[in-house]
Design a protein around this motif. Structure first.
Motif, short mmCIF file in Angstrom:
data_model
loop_
_atom_site.label_atom_id
_atom_site.label_comp_id
_atom_site.label_asym_id
_atom_site.label_seq_id
_atom_site.Cartn_x
_atom_site.Cartn_y
_atom_site.Cartn_z
N SER A 55 77.76 -101.44 68.11
CA SER A 55 78.85 -101.43 67.15
C SER A 55 79.69 -100.16 67.30
O SER A 55 80.93 -100.21 67.34
N ALA A 56 79.01 -99.00 67.40
CA ALA A 56 79.75 -97.74 67.55
C ALA A 56 80.55 -97.73 68.84
O ALA A 56 81.72 -97.33 68.87
N ALA A 76 77.88 -93.71 71.79
CA ALA A 76 76.49 -94.18 71.92
C ALA A 76 75.55 -93.27 71.16
O ALA A 76 74.64 -93.73 70.46
N VAL A 77 75.79 -91.95 71.24
CA VAL A 77 74.95 -91.00 70.52
C VAL A 77 75.10 -91.20 69.01
O VAL A 77 74.12 -91.27 68.27
N THR A 78 76.36 -91.33 68.55
CA THR A 78 76.59 -91.55 67.12
C THR A 78 75.89 -92.82 66.64
O THR A 78 75.22 -92.82 65.61
N GLY A 79 76.03 -93.90 67.42
CA GLY A 79 75.40 -95.17 67.03
C GLY A 79 73.89 -95.06 66.98
O GLY A 79 73.25 -95.55 66.05
N ILE A 97 78.53 -102.63 60.24
CA ILE A 97 79.54 -101.93 59.42
C ILE A 97 79.31 -100.42 59.54
O ILE A 97 80.26 -99.65 59.68
N GLY A 98 78.05 -100.01 59.51
CA GLY A 98 77.75 -98.59 59.62
C GLY A 98 78.29 -97.97 60.90
O GLY A 98 78.92 -96.92 60.89
N GLY A 99 78.07 -98.64 62.02
CA GLY A 99 78.56 -98.14 63.30
C GLY A 99 80.08 -98.03 63.31
O GLY A 99 80.65 -97.03 63.75
N ALA A 100 80.74 -99.06 62.78
CA ALA A 100 82.21 -99.05 62.76
C ALA A 100 82.73 -97.95 61.83
O ALA A 100 83.68 -97.23 62.16
N VAL A 101 82.08 -97.79 60.66
CA VAL A 101 82.50 -96.76 59.70
C VAL A 101 82.30 -95.36 60.29
O VAL A 101 83.15 -94.48 60.16
#
Lengths: 306, 199
Positions: A55-56, A76-79, A97-101
């Motif tokens: 998602s991220a 990728a790290v953030t996700g 949703i979390g990854g997109a936010v």
């Protein structure tokens, strides 16, 4: 000949390090913790990690209009970090949703990589917690996945379980052992400074030992060790607070930052409403990072303070 | 033509919320539901229309040096009237809006229009300006309220839009969500403004 003789302005010293290489190192460092999460929390953990990263990365690729979804690896790290701070059993749409936010509101509204004020993964976690609190505090025991309270909320457990990670908690925060392994690798590669995790964990240990603990010296010390191993302190101190973009750049500033994170975490844990305070402690300290940098700016040689 | 321009500029080109960034306090505080945004916007419009009218009539009589206190007294009078009317006829809405109705007195859109427009232009223009600005404010607040209500509650004007299975994105009902929604909508407005060359 042209390629050998490059005439340019400074900087002249070049390093082989790039955002991409650093991010790949961080991914490698997070691998033990992710693996521990998958071992303890099974398919749910695996799917959460894959979905969070996908998602991220897809959101980042859409915003930057790039075809290569890995890009510089920061998404990728953030996700992955986001997946590791989520409870193991969450609905798939919450992870997406979390990854997109994390990528949009946590990073790109500020101007993209290097410009965000707050840690993107923790920003997303805070937003998800405020929105779907029921899912975000749904903890399960490892392996048999029965609903259970976390050690911080009063469930009793042994130090061995706390260290290995066989306790209820977020996907990647339970195993102190795996996190220390990854954090050690980052320290060895020089991507993180010992002052932030050192200040953070040290403060948590001291405050856990001295405040609200009871009994003799051994009892007090074990309360301190408990606070270091339980919850998200290890993950937060080694991987979240050390985020290069959102932490101070000066050595003294890093120490102040780490201690501040520790103090806020323990104040929330011991005197606040929530059992865990790592997310909000780090986000709060992110907000004062520019001030810390300004305060600890080294003086030029010969400069006189007015 | 000029009257039309005085009216329409408040709606989009100089929209008080999205373009001038005025009146942020009620914008952020009462837009949890679309109906609250609409009520707040209409109350402000009523005050703005009346105060612009009276200030424009009195613009030659008000001494330059004490014009701000004079404006405030005129505005406060109308706010008190609106406050009492709301309390009498819309008690539910009045209790929802709470302290933000009396606080219309210090809404910078109203004082801003008094200072920048009504104290310089004839009565008809001032009224049209007040109406346009007020409706622009109402439109923005209702829009923001609708977006926040839809995401945070799954409804618009209490009508269920998202269906029973919707898991509300609660943060948009809370103050942090107001900032996030307003910021994103403002960014969207800036993109539109660039596209249609409103600058």
């Amino acid at each position: 000949m042209e390629t050998k003789l490059v005439v340019s302005s400074s900087p002249h010293i070049r390093a082989s390090q790039s955002i991409r290489s650093v991010m790949i190192d961080v991914l490698v460092a997070l691998f033990p913790a992710a693996l521990a999460g998958v071992i303890f929390f099974r398919w749910g953990g695996f799917l959460t990690i894959i979905l969070g990263m996908l998602s991220a990365m897809v959101t980042e690729a859409i915003i930057l209009r790039k075809k290569n979804i890995f890009g510089d690896g920061s998404a990728a790290v953030t996700g992955l970090l986001l997946a590791l701070v989520l409870p193991p059993i969450v609905p798939w749409w919450l992870v997406v949703i979390g990854g997109a936010v994390a990528i949009t509101i946590g990073k790109h509204v500020f101007g993209g990589i290097g410009n965000n004020i707050f840690n993107p993964a923790l920003t997303a976690r805070a937003i998800l917690t405020l929105s779907w609190v029921g899912y975000m505090v749904h903890w399960v025991r490892p392996i048999d996945l029965a609903t259970s309270a976390t050690p911080l909320a009063g469930a009793s457990t042994s130090f061995y379980n706390l260290f290995v990670g066989a306790i209820p908690g977020s996907l990647g925060e339970t195993s102190a052992f795996a996190l220390i392994l990854g954090g050690g690798w980052l320290l060895y590669k020089g991507h993180i400074d010992w002052r932030i995790p050192g200040g953070y964990i040290g403060t948590v240990f001291v405050m856990g030992t001295l405040l609200k603990s009871s009994g003799n010296l051994a009892g007090m010390l074990s309360a301190g060790i408990f606070h270091v191993l339980a919850g998200g302190v290890m993950l937060g101190a080694l991987f979240m607070a050390t985020d290069m973009v959102t932490s101070p750049v000066t050595p003294r500033g890093k120490l102040i930052f780490g201690i501040g994170c520790g103090v806020m975490t323990m104040l929330i844990r011991l005197y606040g409403v929530f059992p865990e305070g790592v997310t909000f402690a780090i986000l709060l300290m992110n907000a004062v990072t520019p001030l810390i940098d300004k305060l600890t700016m080294p003086r030029k040689y010969g400069e006189v303070t007015s | 033509m000029s009257l039309m321009n005085d009216f329409s500029k408040g709606l989009v080109k100089e929209n008080p919320v999205f373009r001038l960034v005025l009146g942020m306090c009620p914008t952020l505080a009462v837009t949890g539901l679309a109906i609250n945004g609409l009520g707040m916007g209409l109350s402000t419009t009523a005050v703005l229309l009346s105060s612009n009218l009276v200030i424009s009539v009195l613009r030659k009589a008000i001494p330059e040096k004490i014009r701000i206190p004079c404006f405030i007294i005129i505005i406060a009078t109308f706010v008190t009237i609106v406050d009492m009317l709301l309390k009498a006829y819309q008690p539910a809405l009045h209790s929802q809006l709470g302290i933000f109705v009396p606080l219309i007195v210090v809404n910078c859109i109203i004082l801003g229009r008094a200072e920048a427009f009504a104290s310089k232009y004839p009565v008809v223009n001032s009224m049209v300006d007040g109406l346009g600005m007020g409706l622009g404010f109402t439109l923005s607040l209702t829009l923001l309220g609708a977006v926040r209500e839809l995401l945070g509650n799954g409804t618009i004007f209490s009508a269920n839009i998202m269906g029973a299975g919707y898991q509300p994105f609660r943060i948009f009902s809370f103050p942090p969500g107001a900032f996030i929604a307003l910021g994103l909508m403002m960014a969207g407005m800036n993109i539109l403004a660039k596209k249609f060359k409103l600058e």
